[in-house]
Design a protein around this motif. Structure first.
Motif, mmCIF file in Angstrom:
data_model
loop_
_atom_site.group_PDB
_atom_site.id
_atom_site.type_symbol
_atom_site.label_atom_id
_atom_site.label_comp_id
_atom_site.label_asym_id
_atom_site.label_seq_id
_atom_site.Cartn_x
_atom_site.Cartn_y
_atom_site.Cartn_z
ATOM 1 N N MET A 116 0.751 -1.154 -0.023
ATOM 2 C CA MET A 116 0.068 0.050 0.043
ATOM 3 C C MET A 116 0.852 1.389 0.120
ATOM 4 O O MET A 116 0.432 2.309 0.013
ATOM 5 C CB MET A 116 -0.944 -0.064 1.335
ATOM 6 C CG MET A 116 -2.228 0.869 1.178
ATOM 7 S SD MET A 116 -2.919 0.512 -0.324
ATOM 8 C CE MET A 116 -3.938 -1.265 0.021
ATOM 9 N N ALA A 117 2.186 1.243 -0.019
ATOM 10 C CA ALA A 117 2.973 2.326 0.230
ATOM 11 C C ALA A 117 3.070 3.307 -0.866
ATOM 12 O O ALA A 117 2.661 4.428 -0.686
ATOM 13 C CB ALA A 117 4.546 1.630 0.283
ATOM 14 N N SER A 118 3.027 2.672 -2.116
ATOM 15 C CA SER A 118 2.945 3.754 -3.208
ATOM 16 C C SER A 118 1.879 3.661 -4.273
ATOM 17 O O SER A 118 1.514 4.327 -4.914
ATOM 18 C CB SER A 118 4.412 3.706 -4.160
ATOM 19 O OG SER A 118 4.154 2.612 -4.815
ATOM 20 N N ASP A 119 1.013 2.541 -4.197
ATOM 21 C CA ASP A 119 -0.085 2.268 -4.953
ATOM 22 C C ASP A 119 -1.246 1.946 -3.952
ATOM 23 O O ASP A 119 -0.962 1.367 -2.948
ATOM 24 C CB ASP A 119 -0.023 1.227 -6.157
ATOM 25 C CG ASP A 119 -0.653 1.618 -7.143
ATOM 26 O OD1 ASP A 119 -1.450 2.464 -7.223
ATOM 27 O OD2 ASP A 119 -0.728 0.795 -7.937
ATOM 28 N N GLY A 120 -2.547 2.022 -4.585
ATOM 29 C CA GLY A 120 -3.541 1.747 -3.670
ATOM 30 C C GLY A 120 -4.750 2.658 -4.199
ATOM 31 O O GLY A 120 -4.591 3.625 -4.976
ATOM 32 N N PRO A 121 -6.156 2.394 -3.911
ATOM 33 C CA PRO A 121 -7.165 3.162 -4.620
ATOM 34 C C PRO A 121 -7.390 4.285 -3.491
ATOM 35 O O PRO A 121 -8.439 4.490 -2.730
ATOM 36 C CB PRO A 121 -8.462 2.180 -4.371
ATOM 37 C CG PRO A 121 -7.885 1.242 -3.214
ATOM 38 C CD PRO A 121 -6.447 0.857 -3.220
ATOM 39 N N PHE A 122 -6.255 5.187 -3.595
ATOM 40 C CA PHE A 122 -6.330 6.433 -2.618
ATOM 41 C C PHE A 122 -7.470 7.389 -2.826
ATOM 42 O O PHE A 122 -8.067 7.922 -2.077
ATOM 43 C CB PHE A 122 -5.125 7.245 -2.743
ATOM 44 C CG PHE A 122 -3.803 6.196 -2.321
ATOM 45 C CD1 PHE A 122 -3.763 5.746 -0.860
ATOM 46 C CD2 PHE A 122 -2.895 5.923 -3.393
ATOM 47 C CE1 PHE A 122 -2.836 4.987 -0.633
ATOM 48 C CE2 PHE A 122 -1.952 5.105 -2.914
ATOM 49 C CZ PHE A 122 -1.911 4.865 -1.528
ATOM 50 N N LEU A 123 -7.825 7.491 -4.391
ATOM 51 C CA LEU A 123 -8.888 8.636 -4.744
ATOM 52 C C LEU A 123 -10.422 8.064 -4.137
ATOM 53 O O LEU A 123 -11.074 8.961 -3.479
ATOM 54 C CB LEU A 123 -9.018 8.667 -5.983
ATOM 55 C CG LEU A 123 -7.761 9.292 -6.811
ATOM 56 C CD1 LEU A 123 -7.992 9.673 -8.377
ATOM 57 C CD2 LEU A 123 -7.610 10.959 -6.130
ATOM 58 N N THR A 181 -6.218 -0.129 6.398
ATOM 59 C CA THR A 181 -5.605 -0.107 5.206
ATOM 60 C C THR A 181 -4.414 0.716 4.656
ATOM 61 O O THR A 181 -3.413 0.301 4.246
ATOM 62 C CB THR A 181 -6.498 -0.474 4.081
ATOM 63 O OG1 THR A 181 -7.522 -1.132 4.418
ATOM 64 C CG2 THR A 181 -6.032 -0.580 2.547
ATOM 65 N N PHE A 182 -4.842 2.067 5.401
ATOM 66 C CA PHE A 182 -4.101 3.177 5.013
ATOM 67 C C PHE A 182 -2.996 3.736 6.068
ATOM 68 O O PHE A 182 -2.257 4.681 5.898
ATOM 69 C CB PHE A 182 -5.005 4.329 4.382
ATOM 70 C CG PHE A 182 -5.592 3.898 3.045
ATOM 71 C CD1 PHE A 182 -4.856 3.380 1.794
ATOM 72 C CD2 PHE A 182 -6.951 3.507 3.137
ATOM 73 C CE1 PHE A 182 -5.754 2.982 0.855
ATOM 74 C CE2 PHE A 182 -7.753 3.022 1.959
ATOM 75 C CZ PHE A 182 -7.039 2.730 0.890
ATOM 76 N N VAL A 206 -4.421 8.167 3.724
ATOM 77 C CA VAL A 206 -5.136 8.297 2.316
ATOM 78 C C VAL A 206 -4.428 9.613 1.762
ATOM 79 O O VAL A 206 -3.835 9.441 0.425
ATOM 80 C CB VAL A 206 -6.501 8.387 2.382
ATOM 81 C CG1 VAL A 206 -7.070 8.820 1.190
ATOM 82 C CG2 VAL A 206 -7.313 7.078 2.696
ATOM 83 N N ILE A 260 -1.946 9.770 -1.403
ATOM 84 C CA ILE A 260 -2.275 10.664 -2.711
ATOM 85 C C ILE A 260 -0.886 11.326 -3.102
ATOM 86 O O ILE A 260 -0.651 11.580 -4.397
ATOM 87 C CB ILE A 260 -3.536 11.286 -2.550
ATOM 88 C CG1 ILE A 260 -4.710 10.579 -2.505
ATOM 89 C CG2 ILE A 260 -3.545 12.660 -3.586
ATOM 90 C CD1 ILE A 260 -6.075 11.366 -2.200
ATOM 91 N N HIS A 313 2.161 10.776 -2.550
ATOM 92 C CA HIS A 313 3.288 10.020 -2.875
ATOM 93 C C HIS A 313 2.730 9.360 -4.569
ATOM 94 O O HIS A 313 3.654 9.433 -5.375
ATOM 95 C CB HIS A 313 3.172 8.680 -2.112
ATOM 96 C CG HIS A 313 4.393 7.786 -2.469
ATOM 97 N ND1 HIS A 313 5.370 7.434 -1.347
ATOM 98 C CD2 HIS A 313 4.671 7.072 -3.386
ATOM 99 C CE1 HIS A 313 6.193 6.773 -1.880
ATOM 100 N NE2 HIS A 313 5.862 6.421 -3.215
ATOM 101 N N LYS A 314 1.552 9.173 -4.658
ATOM 102 C CA LYS A 314 1.253 8.384 -6.065
ATOM 103 C C LYS A 314 1.185 9.455 -7.000
ATOM 104 O O LYS A 314 1.616 9.346 -8.252
ATOM 105 C CB LYS A 314 -0.047 7.647 -5.918
ATOM 106 C CG LYS A 314 -0.312 6.738 -7.179
ATOM 107 C CD LYS A 314 -1.914 5.994 -6.803
ATOM 108 C CE LYS A 314 -2.298 5.406 -8.141
ATOM 109 N NZ LYS A 314 -3.417 4.588 -7.729
ATOM 110 N N TYR A 315 0.471 10.837 -6.573
ATOM 111 C CA TYR A 315 0.020 11.518 -7.832
ATOM 112 C C TYR A 315 0.987 12.749 -7.803
ATOM 113 O O TYR A 315 1.027 13.546 -8.965
ATOM 114 C CB TYR A 315 -1.276 12.065 -7.652
ATOM 115 C CG TYR A 315 -2.302 10.989 -7.924
ATOM 116 C CD1 TYR A 315 -2.717 10.694 -8.995
ATOM 117 C CD2 TYR A 315 -2.962 10.323 -6.711
ATOM 118 C CE1 TYR A 315 -3.469 9.344 -9.326
ATOM 119 C CE2 TYR A 315 -3.717 9.392 -6.954
ATOM 120 C CZ TYR A 315 -3.967 8.775 -8.118
ATOM 121 O OH TYR A 315 -5.053 7.819 -8.449
#
Lengths: 140, 140, 140
Positions: free
Chosen positions: A1-8, C73-74, C127, C131, C133-135
Motif C-alpha cells: 500500500m506504500a506507493s499504490d492503492g485506491p487512494f482517490l 488499510t492506509f 490516504v 495521494i 506519494h502516488k500523484y
C-alpha cells in the motif's frame, strides 16, 4: 500500500462517511431547535421530514458503498470517485429539499438514483468481463 | 484485477444491492397503493408490516456484507457466493411473508439467520487459521 | 491470503457484526418482556429507548466499518483493531445507558464519537500521504 492503492476512492469514501455524520448532526440540531428529546421521533412536520430524510440516506448508504467500490475495483477508480462526489451533492440536495417540503426532495433523489444506476451498471460490466475472462477465457 | 479477482462474490454483492433497491421500491409501491405520503410511516397494518420488513432488511444488510466478504476472503469465495444467493432468497421469503402477516415472516427469517450463522462461522475459521499461521506459526 | 492478510481487523469486524446481531436480539427480548409484537415500534418509554438505541447503532455501523477499514488499510491495522474493540465497548455502554435513561446514553455516545473521529483522522492521514506519494511524488 506504500506507493499504490485506491487512494482517490478511499478519500471519497471517507468524505461520504463524514457527510453521513454531518446529516446525523442535522437531525440532532433539528431536535434541539424544535425541542424534541430522544427517543421521540415524531413531532412537527419539519422534524419528521428531516428525520425521514436522514433515514433514507442511512438506508441507501450501504448500497452506495457497494456500487462505489465495485465500480472502482472492477471498472475505473476515477469514474467511481467522480460518481461518489456527485452522489454526495445529490444527497445534500435531497436532504435540504426534503427539510423544506416532501415534494422538494425529488430532484436530489432522482440524481441519487441516476448515480447509483450508473455506478452499478459500470461495475456490472467490469464484473461480467472478469467472469468471462476467468471462467470462460473470453477476452473482451 | 485483469484476469483474477473475486468476481463471483462481487456479482452476488451487486445482485444483493439491486435486491435491496427493489425492496425499497416495494415500500414505495405500498405507499402509492395505500395512499401514504412520505414522511408518514404509520398507517394500515399491511403498510406497517411492509415498512418494518424493509427496515429489518436494512438493519441486517451491513452484517450480511461483512460475513459474506469475510467468508469469501478467508474461507471460500464459492461457498460465500452460494450463501449470498441463499440469503437473497431467504430475505425475499421473509419480506413476502411479513407483508401477508407478522407470523409468516418467520420461515424466511430463520433461514436468514442460518445463512448469517454459517457464513460467519466459516469466516471465523478462516480468520482464526490465518491468525494462528501469521502470529503463532501454527499451520492447520 | 494463505500466510498474510488483515486477520486482526477481520477478526474485530466479525466480532462487531456479531455484536450488532446481539443488540438486535436485545430489542427482540425487550419486545417479549414488554409484550410488544412486531411491527409495532412504540410502547413504554423503556422499549422506545431500547429500540432507538439499536437504531442509532444501525445508523452508525456502516460509518464505523468505513473508518475501521480505511484506518487499517492506509494507516495501521493494529491501531484500527484496537479502535474497533474500544468502539464495541463504547456502543455497549451507550446501549446499556440508553435502556436505563435518555441521559445515560451520553458517556458511551461521546466515546463512540471519539473513536470514530480518531480512526477517520488516522485514515485521512494515510490516504493523504498515499495521494501525495502516488500523484505528486511527495514522500512524507
Amino acid at each position: 500500500m506504500a506507493s499504490d492503492g485506491p487512494f482517490l476512492v478511499a478519500a471519497v469514501t471517507l468524505m461520504s462517511a463524514t457527510h453521513m455524520g454531518y446529516l446525523a448532526r442535522r437531525v440532532g440540531w433539528s431536535r434541539i431547535a424544535l425541542k424534541i428529546m430522544p427517543p421521540v421521533v415524531t413531532g412537527p412536520p419539519e422534524f419528521e421530514r428531516t428525520f425521514r430524510a436522514h433515514q433514507n440516506c442511512v438506508e441507501f448508504y450501504p448500497i452506495f458503498l457497494v456500487v462505489l467500490w465495485s465500480c472502482s475495483t472492477f471498472f475505473s477508480e476515477l469514474v467511481a470517485a467522480v460518481g461518489g462526489l456527485v452522489y454526495m451533492v445529490a444527497r445534500q440536495m435531497y436532504f435540504n429539499g426534503y427539510v423544506k417540503s416532501t415534494k422538494k426532495r425529488l430532484p436530489g433523489f432522482i440524481l441519487t438514483l441516476a448515480v447509483l444506476f450508473t455506478l452499478s451498471l459500470l461495475a456490472s460490466i467490469g464484473v461480467l468481463r472478469g467472469i468471462l475472462h476467468k471462467y470462460f477465457h473470453i477476452h473482451l
